[in-house]
Design a protein around this motif. Structure first.
Motif, PDB file in Angstrom:
ATOM      1  N   ASP A   1      32.503 -14.476 -43.571  1.00 54.56           N
ATOM      2  CA  ASP A   1      33.169 -15.631 -42.953  1.00 54.56           C
ATOM      3  C   ASP A   1      34.241 -16.199 -43.877  1.00 54.56           C
ATOM      4  O   ASP A   1      35.293 -16.652 -43.422  1.00 54.56           O
ATOM      5  CB  ASP A   1      32.142 -16.723 -42.617  1.00 54.56           C
ATOM      6  CG  ASP A   1      31.348 -16.397 -41.356  1.00 54.56           C
ATOM      7  OD1 ASP A   1      31.741 -15.465 -40.626  1.00 54.56           O
ATOM      8  OD2 ASP A   1      30.334 -17.081 -41.112  1.00 54.56           O
ATOM      9  N   ALA A   2      33.966 -16.185 -45.174  1.00 60.15           N
ATOM     10  CA  ALA A   2      34.934 -16.719 -46.136  1.00 60.15           C
ATOM     11  C   ALA A   2      36.238 -15.932 -46.104  1.00 60.15           C
ATOM     12  O   ALA A   2      37.308 -16.458 -46.437  1.00 60.15           O
ATOM     13  CB  ALA A   2      34.333 -16.690 -47.539  1.00 60.15           C
ATOM     14  N   GLU A   3      36.154 -14.667 -45.699  1.00 58.34           N
ATOM     15  CA  GLU A   3      37.353 -13.823 -45.604  1.00 58.34           C
ATOM     16  C   GLU A   3      37.882 -13.772 -44.180  1.00 58.34           C
ATOM     17  O   GLU A   3      38.847 -13.054 -43.894  1.00 58.34           O
ATOM     18  CB  GLU A   3      37.000 -12.404 -46.087  1.00 58.34           C
ATOM     19  CG  GLU A   3      38.162 -11.455 -46.265  1.00 58.34           C
ATOM     20  CD  GLU A   3      39.229 -11.943 -47.239  1.00 58.34           C
ATOM     21  OE1 GLU A   3      40.409 -11.721 -46.969  1.00 58.34           O
ATOM     22  OE2 GLU A   3      38.860 -12.558 -48.268  1.00 58.34           O
ATOM     23  N   GLY A   4      37.251 -14.562 -43.271  1.00 66.55           N
ATOM     24  CA  GLY A   4      37.707 -14.601 -41.879  1.00 66.55           C
ATOM     25  C   GLY A   4      37.318 -13.372 -41.093  1.00 66.55           C
ATOM     26  O   GLY A   4      38.004 -12.995 -40.136  1.00 66.55           O
ATOM     27  N   LEU A   5      36.205 -12.729 -41.492  1.00 66.20           N
ATOM     28  CA  LEU A   5      35.784 -11.485 -40.846  1.00 66.20           C
ATOM     29  C   LEU A   5      34.530 -11.714 -40.002  1.00 66.20           C
ATOM     30  O   LEU A   5      33.407 -11.694 -40.517  1.00 66.20           O
ATOM     31  CB  LEU A   5      35.523 -10.408 -41.894  1.00 66.20           C
ATOM     32  CG  LEU A   5      36.760  -9.904 -42.646  1.00 66.20           C
ATOM     33  CD1 LEU A   5      36.372  -8.965 -43.781  1.00 66.20           C
ATOM     34  CD2 LEU A   5      37.721  -9.206 -41.694  1.00 66.20           C
ATOM     35  N   ASN A   6      34.705 -11.956 -38.704  1.00 65.78           N
ATOM     36  CA  ASN A   6      33.581 -12.018 -37.780  1.00 65.78           C
ATOM     37  C   ASN A   6      33.350 -10.604 -37.227  1.00 65.78           C
ATOM     38  O   ASN A   6      34.092  -9.669 -37.553  1.00 65.78           O
ATOM     39  CB  ASN A   6      33.864 -13.035 -36.666  1.00 65.78           C
ATOM     40  CG  ASN A   6      35.136 -12.684 -35.892  1.00 65.78           C
ATOM     41  OD1 ASN A   6      35.462 -11.508 -35.727  1.00 65.78           O
ATOM     42  ND2 ASN A   6      35.847 -13.689 -35.434  1.00 65.78           N
ATOM     43  N   PRO A   7      32.328 -10.383 -36.408  1.00 61.01           N
ATOM     44  CA  PRO A   7      32.062  -9.014 -35.900  1.00 61.01           C
ATOM     45  C   PRO A   7      33.262  -8.379 -35.209  1.00 61.01           C
ATOM     46  O   PRO A   7      33.523  -7.172 -35.382  1.00 61.01           O
ATOM     47  CB  PRO A   7      30.881  -9.222 -34.956  1.00 61.01           C
ATOM     48  CG  PRO A   7      30.134 -10.378 -35.555  1.00 61.01           C
ATOM     49  CD  PRO A   7      31.219 -11.302 -36.059  1.00 61.01           C
ATOM     50  N   ASP A   8      33.990  -9.145 -34.409  1.00 62.04           N
ATOM     51  CA  ASP A   8      35.163  -8.571 -33.739  1.00 62.04           C
ATOM     52  C   ASP A   8      36.225  -8.147 -34.761  1.00 62.04           C
ATOM     53  O   ASP A   8      36.881  -7.102 -34.612  1.00 62.04           O
ATOM     54  CB  ASP A   8      35.767  -9.589 -32.763  1.00 62.04           C
ATOM     55  CG  ASP A   8      34.898  -9.794 -31.538  1.00 62.04           C
ATOM     56  OD1 ASP A   8      34.072  -8.914 -31.238  1.00 62.04           O
ATOM     57  OD2 ASP A   8      35.047 -10.852 -30.886  1.00 62.04           O
ATOM     58  N   ALA A   9      36.392  -8.974 -35.789  1.00 63.52           N
ATOM     59  CA  ALA A   9      37.374  -8.644 -36.828  1.00 63.52           C
ATOM     60  C   ALA A   9      36.949  -7.403 -37.609  1.00 63.52           C
ATOM     61  O   ALA A   9      37.797  -6.609 -38.044  1.00 63.52           O
ATOM     62  CB  ALA A   9      37.564  -9.829 -37.773  1.00 63.52           C
ATOM     63  N   LEU A  10      35.637  -7.226 -37.783  1.00 62.77           N
ATOM     64  CA  LEU A  10      35.160  -6.020 -38.478  1.00 62.77           C
ATOM     65  C   LEU A  10      35.479  -4.767 -37.675  1.00 62.77           C
ATOM     66  O   LEU A  10      35.838  -3.729 -38.241  1.00 62.77           O
ATOM     67  CB  LEU A  10      33.649  -6.124 -38.729  1.00 62.77           C
ATOM     68  CG  LEU A  10      33.203  -7.174 -39.751  1.00 62.77           C
ATOM     69  CD1 LEU A  10      31.675  -7.206 -39.844  1.00 62.77           C
ATOM     70  CD2 LEU A  10      33.808  -6.917 -41.122  1.00 62.77           C
ATOM     71  N   VAL A  11      35.355  -4.869 -36.345  1.00 60.30           N
ATOM     72  CA  VAL A  11      35.716  -3.731 -35.489  1.00 60.30           C
ATOM     73  C   VAL A  11      37.205  -3.426 -35.635  1.00 60.30           C
ATOM     74  O   VAL A  11      37.610  -2.267 -35.784  1.00 60.30           O
ATOM     75  CB  VAL A  11      35.364  -4.041 -34.023  1.00 60.30           C
ATOM     76  CG1 VAL A  11      35.981  -2.991 -33.088  1.00 60.30           C
ATOM     77  CG2 VAL A  11      33.851  -4.077 -33.834  1.00 60.30           C
TER      78      VAL A  11
END
Length: 204
Positions: free
Chosen positions: A129-139
Motif C-alpha cells: 500500500d505504501a507503494e500504491g500497489l493494490n491487487p489490481d495494480a499488481l496485475v
C-alpha cells in the motif's frame, strides 16, 4: 562485379539484427525459454552482436542462465517508479514462496495466478500500500513485467522468466550485506535497486 565489403558480409549473416535491436532498445530482456529461435540466433553470433552494438554505444550483456539485455552503466538515469515497483513485486513474491518452502532458484516453475497474488498482497499489505500497489495494480505490474521480458502470460496467470535472476542476484547481495551488518533485509530502497529497467515515462 562488386565485391561485398566485410561488414556487408557480416551483416548478411545476422538476419535477426533489426528484430534484436528493436527488442533491446525497447528495454525488453530476451529470454531463451520464451524466444528460443531468437536466442539461438544471438548465441550463434554473440561476438558479432556484442561488437556491433558496442560500436553503436550499447552494452549488450548475455547471461549464461539464458537471458540478455542492453545494460546501462549509468543506472541512476534509468531508475524509475516501474523499476522500484518491480523490485518490490519480485521481493514479496520470493518472500511468500520462501515462507511456503519453495526452492527460490526454481522460480520459473511457479505459476502465479490472481488468487495467489491476492494472498501475497494480504501478507505484505502495508508494504505494498505504501507503494500504491493494490491487487489490481499488481496485475498491471505483472503485465508490465511481461512487456520487459521478466514474465510471460499463461492462460490462467503468469510465469517468471530467467531475466528475473537480475533482481534475485541483487536481493541475495542485499541479504549478504545485511547479514554481515547483523540487520534484516527490508524493502529495497530506490538507491539499492539500481537495475536498468526503463521507467514509465521512457517506455509507457
Amino acid at each position: 562485379m562488386t565485391t561485398p565489403s566485410p561488414l556487408a558480409v557480416t551483416l548478411a549473416q545476422m538476419p535477426a539484427l533489426a528484430e534484436l535491436f528493436r527488442l533491446f532498445l525497447s528495454g525488453k530482456h530476451l529470454n531463451r525459454v520464451a524466444e528460443p529461435a531468437l536466442w539461438a540466433e544471438l548465441e550463434q553470433r554473440e561476438a558479432d552482436y556484442v561488437a556491433l552494438f558496442a560500436a553503436l554505444d550499447f552494452d549488450l550483456r548475455l547471461d549464461a542462465r539464458g537471458f540478455a539485455w542492453f545494460h546501462s552503466g549509468d543506472a541512476s538515469s534509468n531508475i524509475g517508479k516501474i523499476s522500484r515497483q518491480l523490485a518490490l513485486l519480485f521481493m514479496v513474491i520470493f518472500d511468500a514462496q520462501a515462507n511456503a518452502g519453495k526452492a527460490l532458484q526454481r522460480f520459473t516453475d511457479w505459476l502465479i495466478d490472481s488468487t495467489w497474488l491476492i494472498d501475497v498482497y494480504k501478507q505484505q499489505q502495508d508494504l505494498l500500500d505504501a507503494e500504491g500497489l493494490n491487487p489490481d495494480a499488481l496485475v498491471d505490474l505483472l503485465d508490465r513485467a511481461c512487456s520487459l521480458g521478466f514474465a510471460v502470460r499463461e492462460p490462467v496467470g503468469w510465469r517468471l522468466l530467467p531475466a528475473v535472476c537480475r533482481y534475485l542476484d541483487h536481493f541475495e547481495d542485499l541479504a549478504m550485506a545485511a547479514k554481515g551488518e547483523g540487520e534484516e533485509v527490508d524493502a529495497p530502497a530506490e538507491d539499492d535497486m539500481a537495475l536498468d529497467a526503463p521507467d514509465d515515462e521512457e517506455n509507457g
